[in-house]
Scaffold this motif. Structure first.
Motif, mmCIF file in Angstrom:
data_model
loop_
_atom_site.group_PDB
_atom_site.id
_atom_site.type_symbol
_atom_site.label_atom_id
_atom_site.label_comp_id
_atom_site.label_asym_id
_atom_site.label_seq_id
_atom_site.Cartn_x
_atom_site.Cartn_y
_atom_site.Cartn_z
ATOM 1 N N PRO A 62 7.615 57.565 -50.563
ATOM 2 C CA PRO A 62 8.766 56.684 -50.771
ATOM 3 C C PRO A 62 9.835 56.881 -49.699
ATOM 4 O O PRO A 62 10.097 57.995 -49.272
ATOM 5 C CB PRO A 62 9.304 57.119 -52.133
ATOM 6 N N THR A 78 8.241 62.293 -51.000
ATOM 7 C CA THR A 78 6.841 62.423 -50.613
ATOM 8 C C THR A 78 6.309 63.834 -50.888
ATOM 9 O O THR A 78 7.015 64.823 -50.659
ATOM 10 C CB THR A 78 6.651 62.107 -49.123
ATOM 11 N N THR A 104 8.674 49.457 -45.410
ATOM 12 C CA THR A 104 7.566 50.375 -45.650
ATOM 13 C C THR A 104 6.407 50.046 -44.710
ATOM 14 O O THR A 104 6.301 48.935 -44.181
ATOM 15 C CB THR A 104 7.056 50.270 -47.100
ATOM 16 N N GLY A 135 -1.426 52.314 -50.660
ATOM 17 C CA GLY A 135 -0.123 51.668 -50.708
ATOM 18 C C GLY A 135 -0.301 50.172 -50.692
ATOM 19 O O GLY A 135 -1.328 49.663 -50.228
ATOM 20 N N GLU A 152 5.454 50.356 -55.265
ATOM 21 C CA GLU A 152 4.563 51.513 -55.059
ATOM 22 C C GLU A 152 3.261 51.219 -55.791
ATOM 23 O O GLU A 152 2.909 51.872 -56.777
ATOM 24 C CB GLU A 152 5.208 52.798 -55.599
ATOM 25 N N HIS A 155 0.664 53.790 -57.004
ATOM 26 C CA HIS A 155 0.877 54.707 -58.129
ATOM 27 C C HIS A 155 0.849 53.989 -59.469
ATOM 28 O O HIS A 155 1.301 54.543 -60.475
ATOM 29 C CB HIS A 155 2.161 55.508 -57.922
ATOM 30 N N GLU A 179 -3.836 55.952 -56.808
ATOM 31 C CA GLU A 179 -4.043 56.795 -55.632
ATOM 32 C C GLU A 179 -4.747 58.097 -56.000
ATOM 33 O O GLU A 179 -5.597 58.599 -55.261
ATOM 34 C CB GLU A 179 -2.694 57.105 -54.959
#
Ligand code: ZN
Length: 307
Positions: A62, A78, A104, A135, A152, A155, A179
């Protein structure tokens, strides 16, 4: 005008310079090591290539991408060793002294594919990279999706059938998030060898299952007109056909669009990046270009004077 772009990924950095968006002149790739060392290596590349006027950065997260925030440009929570609370844009500003446009890494790749690749002409699509980590970036209604922090997708929580797959997952925050279960690193840890060395169909059926579960969630929430899957794991040729089929099965005919019901149409719906491994860095250059264009018309670009 000379543009610099950095795809500042958690595994590797890709740097490029360009005089025209979409047309990088020189590209260099190197592993992501310690923050100061990695930034210095990028700065050396740009110094060798001659001065740039503006830099676009697509960073792993992030990361704080809200420009008004006092911690703008900081890699935050992170789990990557040494990178937590790293002031990335501050370090790059100190090294290069040019204005920076930041998003990002996956939003940058989505932007690259939007302007120059597999998503041209669309206004709502989803980009996901399945590599060492996972991601996702999205464009919805003609705008890159940011919101509260930034998406995100890697996740998201997905069903985990422990009878079929007893592996606990590797995400330090969630264990068996997407992930944690489906990244390249999780494949390596579950099966004991990296993906490219694994030919057992069960490996790729399980991977396709997790990917399809995630994509079904995204399809139901964002209604993307196309899904682009990048990253090293997606290069496994068996994976995309399996994932397309499982997406179709899991949706079970509820969403009535050829892309979601017809196997032939699905081949053009879930696709690989047209820009290949250059999507992120071309997107980073595009960030710089569009920020510069916005600044020329109003005040869309702000550096961080003083570092
Ligand atoms: Zn997680």
């Amino acid at each position: 005008m000379r543009y610099g772009g950095i795809e500042a990924g958690g595994t590797k950095w890709v740097c490029a310079v360009a005089e025209q968006p979409g047309q990088p002149l020189e590209i260099v790739r190197f592993p992501t090591t310690a923050p100061a060392e990695t930034v210095a290596r990028a700065a050396r590349f740009f110094t060798e290539q001659g001065p740039i006027d503006v830099l676009g950065v697509g960073a792993f997260g992030p990361v704080d991408i809200h420009r008004d925030s006092p911690t703008w440009g900081t890699i935050t929570t992170t789990p990557k060793p040494g990178w937590g609370d790293t002031d990335l844009t501050g370090a790059l500003t100190s090294a290069l002294g040019v204005p920076i446009a930041l998003d990002t890494d996956v939003n940058a790749a989505a932007l690259g594919e939007w302007r120059w690749g597999a998503a041209t002409g669309l206004d709502t699509f989803f980009y996901i990279t399945v590599g060492t980590g996972i991601g996702g970036g999205a464009v919805t209604g003609g705008r890159i999706l940011h919101g509260l922090l930034h998406p995100e997708f890697g996740h998201m929580r997905i069903p985990h059938d422990r009878a079929r797959d007893p592996f606990d997952g590797i995400c330090p925050y969630h264990g068996d998030c997407l992930e944690g279960l489906a990244s390249g690193e999780s494949i390596r840890r579950r099966w004991g060898r990296p993906g490219p060395e694994l030919s057992d169909p069960a490996v790729w059926e399980l991977e396709a299952e997790y990917l399809a579960l995630a994509l079904v969630n995204v399809i139901c929430m964002l209604s993307p007109q196309r899904i682009i899957i990048g990253g090293g794991v997606a290069k496994q040729s068996a994976l995309l056909p399996l994932a397309r089929r499982r997406v179709r099965e899991l949706l079970a005919g509820y969403l009535r669009a050829p892309e979601l019901t017809d196997p032939d149409a699905a081949e053009g719906y879930i696709v690989v990046p047209r820009l290949g491994d250059r999507a992120g860095v071309i997107g980073a250059i595009q960030l710089a270009y569009e920020a510069q264009e916005a600044a020329a018309s109003s005040s869309g670009l702000s550096g961080r004077a003083g570092g």
